[in-house]
Write a protein that holds these residues in place. Structure first.
Motif, PDB file in Angstrom:
ATOM      1  N   ARG A  11      -4.271  -4.068 -14.854  1.00  0.00           N
ATOM      2  CA  ARG A  11      -4.716  -4.474 -16.190  1.00  0.00           C
ATOM      3  C   ARG A  11      -4.171  -5.827 -16.638  1.00  0.00           C
ATOM      4  N   ASP A  12      -2.887  -6.088 -16.409  1.00  0.00           N
ATOM      5  CA  ASP A  12      -2.304  -7.342 -16.896  1.00  0.00           C
ATOM      6  C   ASP A  12      -2.098  -8.386 -15.797  1.00  0.00           C
ATOM      7  N   GLY A  13      -2.565  -8.091 -14.581  1.00  0.00           N
ATOM      8  CA  GLY A  13      -2.488  -9.059 -13.491  1.00  0.00           C
ATOM      9  C   GLY A  13      -1.140  -9.163 -12.815  1.00  0.00           C
ATOM     10  N   THR A  43     -10.171  -4.965 -12.708  1.00  0.00           N
ATOM     11  CA  THR A  43      -8.922  -5.579 -13.163  1.00  0.00           C
ATOM     12  C   THR A  43      -8.307  -6.502 -12.113  1.00  0.00           C
ATOM     13  N   LEU A  44      -8.813  -6.482 -10.875  1.00  0.00           N
ATOM     14  CA  LEU A  44      -8.302  -7.395  -9.846  1.00  0.00           C
ATOM     15  C   LEU A  44      -8.875  -8.788 -10.105  1.00  0.00           C
ATOM     16  N   SER A  45      -7.988  -9.732 -10.390  1.00  0.00           N
ATOM     17  CA  SER A  45      -8.434 -11.095 -10.696  1.00  0.00           C
ATOM     18  C   SER A  45      -8.778 -11.857  -9.422  1.00  0.00           C
ATOM     19  N   PHE A  46      -9.567 -12.892  -9.582  1.00  0.00           N
ATOM     20  CA  PHE A  46      -9.920 -13.760  -8.460  1.00  0.00           C
ATOM     21  C   PHE A  46      -8.651 -14.372  -7.863  1.00  0.00           C
ATOM     22  N   ASN A  48      -5.539 -13.162  -7.848  1.00  0.00           N
ATOM     23  CA  ASN A  48      -4.781 -12.191  -7.066  1.00  0.00           C
ATOM     24  C   ASN A  48      -5.505 -11.798  -5.783  1.00  0.00           C
ATOM     25  N   ARG A  49      -6.816 -11.743  -5.841  1.00  0.00           N
ATOM     26  CA  ARG A  49      -7.588 -11.481  -4.619  1.00  0.00           C
ATOM     27  C   ARG A  49      -7.329 -12.590  -3.595  1.00  0.00           C
ATOM     28  N   SER A  50      -7.285 -13.824  -4.062  1.00  0.00           N
ATOM     29  CA  SER A  50      -7.002 -14.961  -3.183  1.00  0.00           C
ATOM     30  C   SER A  50      -5.597 -14.865  -2.588  1.00  0.00           C
ATOM     31  N   LYS A  51      -4.652 -14.376  -3.371  1.00  0.00           N
ATOM     32  CA  LYS A  51      -3.284 -14.215  -2.863  1.00  0.00           C
ATOM     33  C   LYS A  51      -3.219 -13.131  -1.790  1.00  0.00           C
ATOM     34  N   PHE A  52      -3.965 -12.038  -1.969  1.00  0.00           N
ATOM     35  CA  PHE A  52      -4.027 -11.016  -0.922  1.00  0.00           C
ATOM     36  C   PHE A  52      -4.590 -11.620   0.364  1.00  0.00           C
ATOM     37  N   ASN A  53      -5.656 -12.389   0.244  1.00  0.00           N
ATOM     38  CA  ASN A  53      -6.255 -13.028   1.419  1.00  0.00           C
ATOM     39  C   ASN A  53      -5.254 -13.955   2.112  1.00  0.00           C
ATOM     40  N   ALA A  54      -4.457 -14.674   1.333  1.00  0.00           N
ATOM     41  CA  ALA A  54      -3.477 -15.598   1.908  1.00  0.00           C
ATOM     42  C   ALA A  54      -2.405 -14.840   2.700  1.00  0.00           C
ATOM     43  N   ASN A  67     -14.604  -2.542  -4.617  1.00  0.00           N
ATOM     44  CA  ASN A  67     -14.601  -2.422  -6.075  1.00  0.00           C
ATOM     45  C   ASN A  67     -15.181  -1.054  -6.435  1.00  0.00           C
ATOM     46  N   VAL A  68     -14.327  -0.142  -6.840  1.00  0.00           N
ATOM     47  CA  VAL A  68     -14.760   1.235  -7.107  1.00  0.00           C
ATOM     48  C   VAL A  68     -15.712   1.313  -8.295  1.00  0.00           C
ATOM     49  N   GLU A  69     -15.595   0.372  -9.218  1.00  0.00           N
ATOM     50  CA  GLU A  69     -16.477   0.389 -10.384  1.00  0.00           C
ATOM     51  C   GLU A  69     -17.902  -0.011 -10.015  1.00  0.00           C
ATOM     52  N   THR A  70     -18.069  -0.634  -8.869  1.00  0.00           N
ATOM     53  CA  THR A  70     -19.387  -1.003  -8.366  1.00  0.00           C
ATOM     54  C   THR A  70     -19.885   0.004  -7.340  1.00  0.00           C
ATOM     55  N   LEU A  71     -18.986   0.421  -6.447  1.00  0.00           N
ATOM     56  CA  LEU A  71     -19.367   1.256  -5.309  1.00  0.00           C
ATOM     57  C   LEU A  71     -19.391   2.755  -5.597  1.00  0.00           C
ATOM     58  N   ALA A  72     -18.682   3.188  -6.634  1.00  0.00           N
ATOM     59  CA  ALA A  72     -18.565   4.634  -6.893  1.00  0.00           C
ATOM     60  C   ALA A  72     -18.560   4.917  -8.395  1.00  0.00           C
ATOM     61  N   VAL A  73     -19.569   4.423  -9.073  1.00  0.00           N
ATOM     62  CA  VAL A  73     -19.643   4.521 -10.536  1.00  0.00           C
ATOM     63  C   VAL A  73     -19.506   5.966 -11.011  1.00  0.00           C
TER      64      VAL A  73
END
Length: 186
Positions: A11-13, A43-46, A48-54, A67-73
């Motif tokens: 939620r807060d990044g 809630t996953l920011s762009f 933080n996603r980039s940091k995971f990739n790094a 993204n569970v909110e897209t894939l498993a509504v």
């Protein structure tokens, strides 16, 4: 290939850094190929996603985002409805995303390790990966004594959803996805 899954609500990044640290601890101690499966919501920011990739790129490993909110509504709504109490506990929705693992991961993935984001791995994760589950759906550590300390644990046991004798520490799970999918009772 070792498959490891995390559930993330951020939620807060500021929670992504814990998952990133956990992931790095696996890579530091494991020479085998690893794919991280990150079940997250909006809630996953762009950033933080980039940091995971790094982190994953640094160790020449792989990560897949779900993204569970897209894939498993419907499933997410059902989880929210079933666990209304979750917002009043120390747990987040991310802890319940593990319930979606059998559905969201490809059927070709027959085994996965689930870790909470606050787990630091100080040994080769391959040791856990190589545990033979045979016909068992999962391997976990019992936690009945501690289960009643937290509201979610109390709720699960007092509501009858989980027998107190079967309450377990769900922060480290080895899942036999074939068996879980076959039994359709995760």
């Amino acid at each position: 290939m070792i498959h490891i899954c995390y559930g993330l609500f951020d939620r807060d990044g500021r929670y992504s850094k814990f998952a990133g640290t956990s992931i790095a601890s696996i890579f530091e101690n494991t020479s085998e190929e690893v794919t991280i499966h990150l079940l997250h919501d909006n809630t996953l920011s762009f950033e933080n996603r980039s940091k995971f990739n790094a982190v994953v790129d640094k160790y020449n490993q792989q990560i897949k985002f779900y993204n569970v909110e897209t894939l498993a509504v419907k499933d997410v709504e059902e989880i929210k409805d079933t666990f209304k109490l979750i917002s009043n506990t120390r747990f987040s929705m991310g802890t319940l995303y593990r319930l979606l693992i059998p559905k969201l991961l490809a059927k070709s993935i027959t085994k996965v390790i689930y870790l909470d984001a606050d787990i630091i791995v100080n040994c080769n994760i391959n040791n856990l990966w190589n545990v033979d589950l045979a016909e068992y759906p999962l391997a976990a550590v019992p936690e009945y004594a501690n289960g009643l300390k937290f509201e979610l644990g109390k709720y699960l046991i007092t509501s009858g959803m989980v027998d107190g004798e079967d309450y377990l520490n769900a922060g480290v799970l080895l899942l036999n996805l074939d068996k879980v999918r076959q039994d359709n009772d995760f």
